[in-house]
Write a protein that holds these residues in place. Structure first.
Motif, mmCIF file in Angstrom:
data_model
loop_
_atom_site.group_PDB
_atom_site.id
_atom_site.type_symbol
_atom_site.label_atom_id
_atom_site.label_comp_id
_atom_site.label_asym_id
_atom_site.label_seq_id
_atom_site.Cartn_x
_atom_site.Cartn_y
_atom_site.Cartn_z
ATOM 1 N N THR A 188 20.129 28.135 84.628
ATOM 2 C CA THR A 188 19.062 26.639 84.612
ATOM 3 C C THR A 188 18.034 27.146 84.480
ATOM 4 N N LEU A 189 17.860 28.311 84.701
ATOM 5 C CA LEU A 189 16.089 29.120 84.805
ATOM 6 C C LEU A 189 16.265 29.857 83.396
ATOM 7 N N ASN A 190 17.592 30.378 82.585
ATOM 8 C CA ASN A 190 16.923 30.466 81.224
ATOM 9 C C ASN A 190 17.094 29.261 80.287
ATOM 10 N N ARG A 191 17.800 27.969 81.446
ATOM 11 C CA ARG A 191 17.764 26.875 79.779
ATOM 12 C C ARG A 191 16.497 26.034 80.259
ATOM 13 N N PHE A 192 15.855 26.171 81.036
ATOM 14 C CA PHE A 192 14.166 26.005 81.453
ATOM 15 C C PHE A 192 13.392 26.619 81.207
ATOM 16 N N PHE A 193 13.134 27.523 81.144
ATOM 17 C CA PHE A 193 12.648 29.112 80.335
ATOM 18 C C PHE A 193 12.242 28.381 78.973
ATOM 19 N N ALA A 194 13.038 28.250 77.725
ATOM 20 C CA ALA A 194 13.188 28.036 76.522
ATOM 21 C C ALA A 194 12.763 26.717 76.486
ATOM 22 N N LEU A 195 13.101 25.446 77.232
ATOM 23 C CA LEU A 195 12.460 24.081 76.772
ATOM 24 C C LEU A 195 10.869 24.456 76.911
ATOM 25 N N HIS A 196 10.474 24.778 77.741
ATOM 26 C CA HIS A 196 9.423 25.063 78.291
ATOM 27 C C HIS A 196 7.911 25.855 77.417
ATOM 28 N N VAL A 197 8.866 26.882 77.333
ATOM 29 C CA VAL A 197 8.020 27.886 76.317
ATOM 30 C C VAL A 197 7.869 27.679 74.850
ATOM 31 N N ILE A 198 9.233 26.348 74.493
ATOM 32 C CA ILE A 198 9.693 26.864 73.211
ATOM 33 C C ILE A 198 9.822 25.111 72.477
ATOM 34 N N ALA A 199 10.659 24.356 72.931
ATOM 35 C CA ALA A 199 11.393 23.625 72.972
ATOM 36 C C ALA A 199 9.857 22.222 72.667
ATOM 37 N N ILE A 200 9.703 21.650 74.460
ATOM 38 C CA ILE A 200 9.128 20.639 74.825
ATOM 39 C C ILE A 200 7.384 21.631 74.008
ATOM 40 N N PRO A 201 7.101 22.750 74.072
ATOM 41 C CA PRO A 201 5.729 22.604 73.074
ATOM 42 C C PRO A 201 5.510 22.511 71.543
ATOM 43 N N LEU A 202 6.520 22.286 71.225
ATOM 44 C CA LEU A 202 6.865 21.717 70.197
ATOM 45 C C LEU A 202 6.857 19.915 69.622
ATOM 46 N N VAL A 203 7.281 20.052 71.273
ATOM 47 C CA VAL A 203 7.674 18.391 70.179
ATOM 48 C C VAL A 203 5.734 18.040 70.461
ATOM 49 N N LEU A 204 5.095 18.206 71.680
ATOM 50 C CA LEU A 204 4.308 17.998 72.116
ATOM 51 C C LEU A 204 2.578 18.135 71.380
ATOM 52 N N ILE A 205 3.375 18.996 70.707
ATOM 53 C CA ILE A 205 1.913 19.474 69.595
ATOM 54 C C ILE A 205 2.293 18.120 68.439
ATOM 55 N N GLY A 206 3.332 18.538 67.926
ATOM 56 C CA GLY A 206 4.110 17.237 66.537
ATOM 57 C C GLY A 206 3.952 15.272 67.676
ATOM 58 N N LEU A 207 3.361 15.625 68.518
ATOM 59 C CA LEU A 207 3.485 14.053 68.989
ATOM 60 C C LEU A 207 1.337 14.116 68.798
ATOM 61 N N VAL A 208 1.353 15.158 69.236
ATOM 62 C CA VAL A 208 -0.867 14.858 70.062
ATOM 63 C C VAL A 208 -0.911 14.532 68.174
ATOM 64 N N VAL A 209 -0.677 15.134 66.980
ATOM 65 C CA VAL A 209 -0.718 15.279 65.874
ATOM 66 C C VAL A 209 -0.680 13.937 65.431
ATOM 67 N N ALA A 210 -0.378 12.984 65.497
ATOM 68 C CA ALA A 210 1.040 11.884 65.508
ATOM 69 C C ALA A 210 0.087 10.847 65.877
ATOM 70 N N HIS A 211 -0.454 11.540 66.791
ATOM 71 C CA HIS A 211 -1.653 10.214 67.975
ATOM 72 C C HIS A 211 -2.816 10.133 67.357
ATOM 73 N N ILE A 212 -3.272 11.441 66.899
ATOM 74 C CA ILE A 212 -4.463 11.437 65.963
ATOM 75 C C ILE A 212 -4.587 11.043 65.075
ATOM 76 N N LEU A 213 -3.345 11.212 63.837
ATOM 77 C CA LEU A 213 -3.994 10.795 62.583
ATOM 78 C C LEU A 213 -3.489 9.094 62.489
ATOM 79 N N ALA A 214 -2.620 8.678 63.789
ATOM 80 C CA ALA A 214 -2.349 6.854 64.243
ATOM 81 C C ALA A 214 -3.917 6.151 64.383
ATOM 82 N N LEU A 215 -5.109 6.913 65.689
ATOM 83 C CA LEU A 215 -6.274 6.672 65.645
ATOM 84 C C LEU A 215 -6.913 7.000 64.678
ATOM 85 N N HIS A 216 -7.227 7.818 63.762
ATOM 86 C CA HIS A 216 -7.533 8.009 62.867
ATOM 87 C C HIS A 216 -7.983 6.785 61.572
#
Length: 465
Positions: A188-216
């Motif tokens: 559990t610790l290993n998969r949570f670490f992978a999701l916390h450090v790699i997967a979710i941050p990539l998703v967050l950055i992509g969504l933030v970019v989409a959020h700003i582009l849609a706003l502008h």
């Protein structure tokens, strides 16, 4: 091949000749992006959220240099960071405090949207991206919460993951899949670490970019809720707009300084914030054989956790009858005859699987999970629930604003009781809060149209300061 003709000189001109997209995007999103000239204090939190996200990513990178995602060494590696790594305590407290400040900033950003109707047409997609960012942020915080491998981290993850087991048919297998084991363990610790450090941050950055582009693309809302693009000068520039850079970049940098003063004050003087930012129990290593006397998530999850705990078998009677009453309301107010009967039939069917006396009733624990999830995802429906003829609270009846403030109070009360041990008073208060929380959204199509509205001006109201 001929180079792109540039208006710039020196190094900037050299870059623009070879990468003209860079300056065109700079113009589109900063120097030639026209924002309403009547922005106020409530419009600083979007920029602050991006700043905190960057801070979390940078401090997270430094923490991973010394952290070991291993159940035997995770807690000791955190202690090593705090005690032996030069400046490690500072980086760790920046990260842990940043997590709480991230939610504070996001909650205030969402409150501004509720106050000024920033989710209304044509900004529905901006709002949807924002809600997805909120969900991703919650997932990121949950996965990261387990990593210190402290006592509360371990048991909090155990409780939350076990909630998925309440889902009919697939629940137990889903819980095992999330954990990677039958209990919270090294897998559990290993998969949570992978999701916390790699997967979710990539998703967050992509969504933030989409959020700003849609706003502008559609432009920012403003406290008056007026479209500045409707009034333009001969050059096609909004009469009530000013370039985002340098006007609002300087404005936001000023408020960023104020924010950093408050942020650093907490980091240096109260990083645990009385046990709300970092719980005392989490300073003990995880012990699978000893359950803490009271298990509660971090403060930013507690309003939703309080709704989960409020869902008991007796309360299901109240919820079931409430669903029937809501079906009757839809039946009496909707004009489409087919939709009226569909809504009423759906309400009756839903009530049958909710009321405990029904032979097809589902476990209240399952409905607790459903309500907890619905309390977050219901924000997605705001663009279609709000039927008000005016976007901004400035031009709505005064009691609309106080109704919004009452919702904020309910949210805070649910959050507080979510941190407290279970008790009859706690349970009853959480149940009342749950009813009021959902009533605010589900009755919005009616109350948002009620009252006497003020005339909305053609141009934004602005007082120079």
């Amino acid at each position: 091949m001929a180079l792109h003709k540039t208006e710039y000189k020196g190094l900037l001109g050299w870059v623009d000749e070879r990468m003209p997209t860079l300056m065109s995007e700079y113009k589109k999103h900063l120097s030639e992006y026209y924002a309403p000239k009547n922005f106020n204090f409530w419009y600083i939190f979007g920029g602050l959220a991006i700043t905190v996200l960057a801070l979390q990513i940078v401090t997270g990178i430094f923490l991973t240099m010394h952290y070991k995602p291993d159940a035997r060494y995770a807690f000791e590696s955190v202690e090593y960071i705090m005690r032996d790594v030069p400046g490690g305590w500072f980086i760790r407290y920046l990260h842990s405090t940043g997590a709480s400040f991230f939610f504070i900033v996001v909650y205030l950003h969402m409150f501004r949207a509720l106050m000024y109707g920033s989710y209304r047409k044509p900004r529905e997609l901006i709002w949807i991206f924002g809600c997805l960012i909120f969900l991703a942020l919650m997932a990121e915080a949950f996965f990261g919460y387990l990593l210190p491998w402290g006592q509360m981290s371990f048991w909090g993850a155990q409780v939350i993951v076990n909630l998925f087991a309440a889902i009919p048919l697939v629940g137990p297998d889903l819980a095992v899949f999330i954990r990677g084991d039958y209990v919270v363990s090294d897998a559990t610790l290993n998969r949570f670490f992978a999701l916390h450090v790699i997967a979710i941050p990539l998703v967050l950055i992509g969504l933030v970019v989409a959020h700003i582009l849609a706003l502008h693309d559609v432009g920012s809302n403003n406290p008056d809720g007026i479209e500045i693009k409707d009034k333009k000068d001969a050059n096609g520039r909004p009469l009530d707009g000013i370039p985002f850079h340098p006007y609002y970049t300087v404005h936001d940098i000023f408020w960023l300084g104020i924010f950093l003063i408050a942020f650093m004050s907490v980091v240096f003087f109260a990083p645990e914030m009385g046990g709300y930012f970092l719980e005392w129990t989490n300073f003990n290593p995880a012990d699978p054989l000893q359950t803490p006397p009271h298990i509660a998530p971090v403060w930013y999850f507690t309003p939703f956790y309080s709704i989960l705990r409020a869902t008991t078998a007796p309360f299901m009677w109240v919820l079931g009858l409430g669903v029937l009453a809501y079906g009757v309301l839809l039946f009496l107010t909707w004009r489409d005859s087919i939709l009226r009967f569909v809504a009423m039939g759906a309400a009756v069917a839903l009530a049958l699987v909710m009321i405990p006396a029904s032979p097809v009733a589902l476990d209240p624990k399952f409905w607790g999970v459903v309500l907890m999830g619905a309390s977050v995802t219901i924000f997605f429906g705001l663009p279609w629930l709000d039927m008000s003829p005016a976007r901004s609270m400035r031009y709505r009846p005064g009691w609309h604003f106080w109704l919004l403030m009452a919702f904020v109070v309910v949210f805070l009360v649910l959050g507080y009781f979510g941190t407290q041990p279970p008790s009859p008073v706690n349970e009853l208060t959480s149940q009342v809060g749950t009813i009021l929380y959902f009533a605010f959204f589900l009755l919005m199509p009616w109350w948002s149209r009620m009252g006497e509205f003020k005339p909305v001006p053609d141009r934004v109201t602005f007082v120079a300061h």
